[in-house]
Design a protein around this motif. Structure first.
Motif, PDB file in Angstrom:
ATOM      1  N   ASN A 171      -2.702  35.422  37.240  1.00 54.66           N
ATOM      2  CA  ASN A 171      -3.449  34.757  38.317  1.00 54.66           C
ATOM      3  C   ASN A 171      -2.977  33.336  38.618  1.00 54.66           C
ATOM      4  OD1 ASN A 171      -5.245  37.033  38.494  1.00 54.66           O
ATOM      5  ND2 ASN A 171      -6.297  36.244  36.679  1.00 54.66           N
ATOM      6  N   PHE A 172      -1.751  32.986  38.236  1.00 49.68           N
ATOM      7  CA  PHE A 172      -1.242  31.673  38.624  1.00 49.68           C
ATOM      8  C   PHE A 172       0.279  31.690  38.694  1.00 49.68           C
ATOM      9  CE2 PHE A 172      -0.917  31.298  33.996  1.00 49.68           C
ATOM     10  CZ  PHE A 172       0.272  30.607  33.818  1.00 49.68           C
ATOM     11  N   ALA A 173       0.820  30.744  39.448  1.00 54.43           N
ATOM     12  CA  ALA A 173       2.266  30.543  39.549  1.00 54.43           C
ATOM     13  C   ALA A 173       2.517  29.100  39.953  1.00 54.43           C
ATOM     14  CB  ALA A 173       2.888  31.503  40.565  1.00 54.43           C
ATOM     15  N   SER A 174       3.550  28.503  39.376  1.00 55.28           N
ATOM     16  CA  SER A 174       3.895  27.136  39.757  1.00 55.28           C
ATOM     17  C   SER A 174       4.459  27.128  41.175  1.00 55.28           C
ATOM     18  CB  SER A 174       4.904  26.545  38.772  1.00 55.28           C
ATOM     19  OG  SER A 174       6.093  27.309  38.748  1.00 55.28           O
ATOM     20  N   SER A 175       4.439  25.953  41.815  1.00 54.49           N
ATOM     21  CA  SER A 175       4.757  25.920  43.245  1.00 54.49           C
ATOM     22  C   SER A 175       5.783  24.860  43.643  1.00 54.49           C
ATOM     23  CB  SER A 175       3.473  25.675  44.050  1.00 54.49           C
ATOM     24  OG  SER A 175       2.895  24.421  43.705  1.00 54.49           O
ATOM     25  N   LEU A 176       6.284  24.074  42.699  1.00 52.82           N
ATOM     26  CA  LEU A 176       7.184  22.976  43.052  1.00 52.82           C
ATOM     27  C   LEU A 176       8.663  23.322  42.918  1.00 52.82           C
ATOM     28  CD1 LEU A 176       5.395  19.849  41.517  1.00 52.82           C
ATOM     29  CD2 LEU A 176       5.202  20.792  43.825  1.00 52.82           C
ATOM     30  N   GLY A 177       8.983  24.541  42.489  1.00 54.52           N
ATOM     31  CA  GLY A 177      10.376  24.907  42.291  1.00 54.52           C
ATOM     32  C   GLY A 177      10.896  24.565  40.910  1.00 54.52           C
ATOM     33  N   CYS A 178      10.036  23.973  40.071  1.00 53.10           N
ATOM     34  CA  CYS A 178      10.384  23.683  38.687  1.00 53.10           C
ATOM     35  C   CYS A 178       9.094  23.499  37.900  1.00 53.10           C
ATOM     36  CB  CYS A 178      11.278  22.448  38.575  1.00 53.10           C
ATOM     37  SG  CYS A 178      10.555  20.955  39.272  1.00 53.10           S
ATOM     38  N   TYR A 179       9.209  23.495  36.575  1.00 57.97           N
ATOM     39  CA  TYR A 179       8.031  23.356  35.729  1.00 57.97           C
ATOM     40  C   TYR A 179       8.431  22.646  34.440  1.00 57.97           C
ATOM     41  CZ  TYR A 179      10.109  27.427  33.466  1.00 57.97           C
ATOM     42  OH  TYR A 179      10.994  28.276  32.844  1.00 57.97           O
ATOM     43  N   GLN A 180       7.449  22.041  33.789  1.00 54.27           N
ATOM     44  CA  GLN A 180       7.717  21.257  32.591  1.00 54.27           C
ATOM     45  C   GLN A 180       7.414  22.057  31.328  1.00 54.27           C
ATOM     46  OE1 GLN A 180       5.313  17.687  32.051  1.00 54.27           O
ATOM     47  NE2 GLN A 180       7.049  16.619  31.157  1.00 54.27           N
ATOM     48  N   GLU A 181       8.239  21.872  30.309  1.00 53.60           N
ATOM     49  CA  GLU A 181       7.998  22.450  28.991  1.00 53.60           C
ATOM     50  C   GLU A 181       7.880  21.317  27.973  1.00 53.60           C
ATOM     51  OE1 GLU A 181      10.231  26.806  29.238  1.00 53.60           O
ATOM     52  OE2 GLU A 181      11.265  25.112  28.285  1.00 53.60           O
ATOM     53  N   LEU A 182       6.821  21.356  27.175  1.00 56.33           N
ATOM     54  CA  LEU A 182       6.619  20.388  26.099  1.00 56.33           C
ATOM     55  C   LEU A 182       6.836  21.119  24.783  1.00 56.33           C
ATOM     56  CD1 LEU A 182       3.310  18.790  27.458  1.00 56.33           C
ATOM     57  CD2 LEU A 182       5.661  18.169  28.011  1.00 56.33           C
ATOM     58  N   GLU A 183       7.863  20.737  24.045  1.00 53.00           N
ATOM     59  CA  GLU A 183       8.226  21.446  22.820  1.00 53.00           C
ATOM     60  C   GLU A 183       7.604  20.766  21.604  1.00 53.00           C
ATOM     61  OE1 GLU A 183      12.120  22.223  20.008  1.00 53.00           O
ATOM     62  OE2 GLU A 183      12.433  22.056  22.191  1.00 53.00           O
ATOM     63  N   VAL A 197       6.530  25.616  19.307  1.00 52.97           N
ATOM     64  CA  VAL A 197       5.569  26.011  20.338  1.00 52.97           C
ATOM     65  C   VAL A 197       5.904  25.236  21.600  1.00 52.97           C
ATOM     66  CG1 VAL A 197       3.147  26.024  21.048  1.00 52.97           C
ATOM     67  CG2 VAL A 197       3.740  26.464  18.658  1.00 52.97           C
ATOM     68  N   GLU A 198       6.051  25.947  22.700  1.00 53.41           N
ATOM     69  CA  GLU A 198       6.298  25.291  23.984  1.00 53.41           C
ATOM     70  C   GLU A 198       5.039  25.405  24.840  1.00 53.41           C
ATOM     71  OE1 GLU A 198      11.131  25.697  24.461  1.00 53.41           O
ATOM     72  OE2 GLU A 198       9.832  27.043  25.615  1.00 53.41           O
ATOM     73  N   VAL A 199       4.604  24.281  25.369  1.00 50.80           N
ATOM     74  CA  VAL A 199       3.385  24.213  26.178  1.00 50.80           C
ATOM     75  C   VAL A 199       3.759  23.880  27.615  1.00 50.80           C
ATOM     76  CG1 VAL A 199       1.142  23.104  26.454  1.00 50.80           C
ATOM     77  CG2 VAL A 199       2.124  23.374  24.157  1.00 50.80           C
ATOM     78  N   SER A 200       3.214  24.630  28.552  1.00 49.64           N
ATOM     79  CA  SER A 200       3.413  24.355  29.981  1.00 49.64           C
ATOM     80  C   SER A 200       2.076  24.392  30.689  1.00 49.64           C
ATOM     81  CB  SER A 200       4.367  25.376  30.610  1.00 49.64           C
ATOM     82  OG  SER A 200       5.670  25.273  30.067  1.00 49.64           O
ATOM     83  N   PHE A 201       1.951  23.569  31.725  1.00 44.91           N
ATOM     84  CA  PHE A 201       0.721  23.493  32.500  1.00 44.91           C
ATOM     85  C   PHE A 201       1.009  23.818  33.968  1.00 44.91           C
ATOM     86  CE2 PHE A 201       0.184  20.195  29.166  1.00 44.91           C
ATOM     87  CZ  PHE A 201      -0.920  20.711  28.524  1.00 44.91           C
ATOM     88  N   VAL A 202       0.075  24.513  34.592  1.00 49.31           N
ATOM     89  CA  VAL A 202       0.043  24.648  36.048  1.00 49.31           C
ATOM     90  C   VAL A 202      -1.364  24.271  36.481  1.00 49.31           C
ATOM     91  CG1 VAL A 202       0.232  26.185  38.029  1.00 49.31           C
ATOM     92  CG2 VAL A 202       1.834  26.424  36.122  1.00 49.31           C
ATOM     93  N   ALA A 203      -1.505  23.055  36.964  1.00 50.59           N
ATOM     94  CA  ALA A 203      -2.818  22.557  37.364  1.00 50.59           C
ATOM     95  C   ALA A 203      -3.115  22.946  38.803  1.00 50.59           C
ATOM     96  CB  ALA A 203      -2.875  21.043  37.210  1.00 50.59           C
ATOM     97  N   GLN A 204      -4.334  23.363  39.029  1.00 54.92           N
ATOM     98  CA  GLN A 204      -4.838  23.699  40.359  1.00 54.92           C
ATOM     99  C   GLN A 204      -6.200  23.033  40.524  1.00 54.92           C
ATOM    100  OE1 GLN A 204      -4.773  28.006  40.256  1.00 54.92           O
ATOM    101  NE2 GLN A 204      -2.614  28.113  40.829  1.00 54.92           N
ATOM    102  N   THR A 208      -6.997  24.118  34.993  1.00 57.94           N
ATOM    103  CA  THR A 208      -5.624  23.928  34.513  1.00 57.94           C
ATOM    104  C   THR A 208      -5.220  25.174  33.754  1.00 57.94           C
ATOM    105  OG1 THR A 208      -5.854  21.529  34.350  1.00 57.94           O
ATOM    106  CG2 THR A 208      -4.088  22.551  33.075  1.00 57.94           C
ATOM    107  N   HIS A 209      -4.173  25.835  34.222  1.00 55.51           N
ATOM    108  CA  HIS A 209      -3.643  27.006  33.529  1.00 55.51           C
ATOM    109  C   HIS A 209      -2.672  26.535  32.447  1.00 55.51           C
ATOM    110  CE1 HIS A 209      -5.268  29.864  36.479  1.00 55.51           C
ATOM    111  NE2 HIS A 209      -4.996  28.930  37.362  1.00 55.51           N
ATOM    112  N   VAL A 210      -2.777  27.129  31.272  1.00 58.63           N
ATOM    113  CA  VAL A 210      -1.963  26.734  30.126  1.00 58.63           C
ATOM    114  C   VAL A 210      -1.183  27.940  29.628  1.00 58.63           C
ATOM    115  CG1 VAL A 210      -1.962  25.659  27.843  1.00 58.63           C
ATOM    116  CG2 VAL A 210      -3.787  25.098  29.491  1.00 58.63           C
ATOM    117  N   MET A 211       0.107  27.749  29.429  1.00 59.76           N
ATOM    118  CA  MET A 211       0.930  28.800  28.824  1.00 59.76           C
ATOM    119  C   MET A 211       1.526  28.264  27.524  1.00 59.76           C
ATOM    120  SD  MET A 211       4.313  30.847  30.242  1.00 59.76           S
ATOM    121  CE  MET A 211       3.378  31.886  31.380  1.00 59.76           C
ATOM    122  N   LEU A 212       1.338  29.009  26.441  1.00 57.57           N
ATOM    123  CA  LEU A 212       1.934  28.677  25.158  1.00 57.57           C
ATOM    124  C   LEU A 212       2.973  29.743  24.812  1.00 57.57           C
ATOM    125  CD1 LEU A 212      -1.119  27.641  22.917  1.00 57.57           C
ATOM    126  CD2 LEU A 212       0.261  26.224  24.424  1.00 57.57           C
TER     127      LEU A 212
END
Length: 246
Positions: A171-183, A197-204, A208-212
């Motif tokens: 139910n989410f997808a990033s929209s800027l053409g790139c995304y950040q990974e926090l290792e 563990v890599e953490v990424s966020f897609v805020a709406q 805030t959607h979180v992917m680990l």
């Protein structure tokens, strides 16, 4: 005539300087800036101002990977005017940062993300003088809750980077053409079970959607996602993270 010719190719032309009036920003926040324009040796017509929110991203190509500048957002301020020779004029503007703007105000062992505002003058029949201003982007409240919960599980931030492409989850997808990974890397006994563990966020708006992405030593990689609604408590966020990393 000779001065006009030089100005048309950027020599002795108008210059622009952008002042960021907020020391630290967060994604989705309104940024107040002041743009100062200094005239060159001759009057010049300015068709408008071009502002780009930029970052450096890892881009894959045939030869491997390289870091390249990527534009996250663009603003055109349509304000036609003439700047006289040696004239100095300034004006303030408000710009809203995208919710998915990468975070830069983080302490990590190595590797960091960059975000900057690039300002240019749209000069009639000529090149523009550009300004490059780094931005300090702090995590939102929801992002801070997640990062604190990951650290509480025995991990420390090692590096951050921005990847070209789209991050997709339930139910989410990033929209800027790139995304950040926090290792993050484990400390203490946790290193026996988990490599990183890599953490990424897609805020709406409102969530805030979180992917680990968890790299376990004997089970390989796994992706887990959860949602942090606006106003969630620290304990609720910590529980979501512990269920994945515990």
């Amino acid at each position: 005539m000779f001065k006009k010719l030089l100005a048309s190719v950027g020599i002795g032309a108008a210059k622009v300087d952008t002042l960021i009036l907020s020391e630290t920003l967060v994604p989705g926040e309104t940024m107040l800036i002041e743009i100062v324009i200094e005239g060159g040796d001759v009057p010049q017509t300015i068709n408008g101002l071009e502002l780009s929110l930029m970052t450096m991203a890892e881009v894959e190509h045939e030869g491997g990977e390289s870091r390249q500048p990527v534009r996250l957002h663009h603003w055109h301020l349509d304000d036609r005017f003439t700047v006289e020779a040696n004239e100095r004029r300034s004006e303030r503007f408000e710009l809203t940062l995208p919710l998915e703007t990468p975070i830069t105000a983080l302490r990590c062992t190595r590797g960091f993300s960059e975000v900057w505002l690039e300002t240019g003058l749209d000069i009639a029949q000529g090149l523009d003088g550009r300004d490059h201003d780094p931005l300090r982007i702090a995590p939102t409240a929801a992002m801070s809750q997640v990062l604190a919960a990951v650290e509480a599980c025995g991990f420390e931030l090692y590096s951050t980077d921005v990847e070209q492409g789209q991050l997709r989850g339930p139910n989410f997808a990033s929209s800027l053409g790139c995304y950040q990974e926090l290792e993050f890397r484990p400390t203490g006994m946790g290193a026996m079970r988990v490599k990183e563990v890599e953490v990424s966020f897609v805020a709406q708006p409102g969530v805030t959607h979180v992917m680990l992405e968890v790299d376990r030593r004997f089970a390989g990689d796994s992706l887990r996602c959860f949602v942090v609604p606006e106003g969630a408590s620290d304990s609720e966020v910590a529980m979501s993270v512990r269920q994945i990393l515990g």
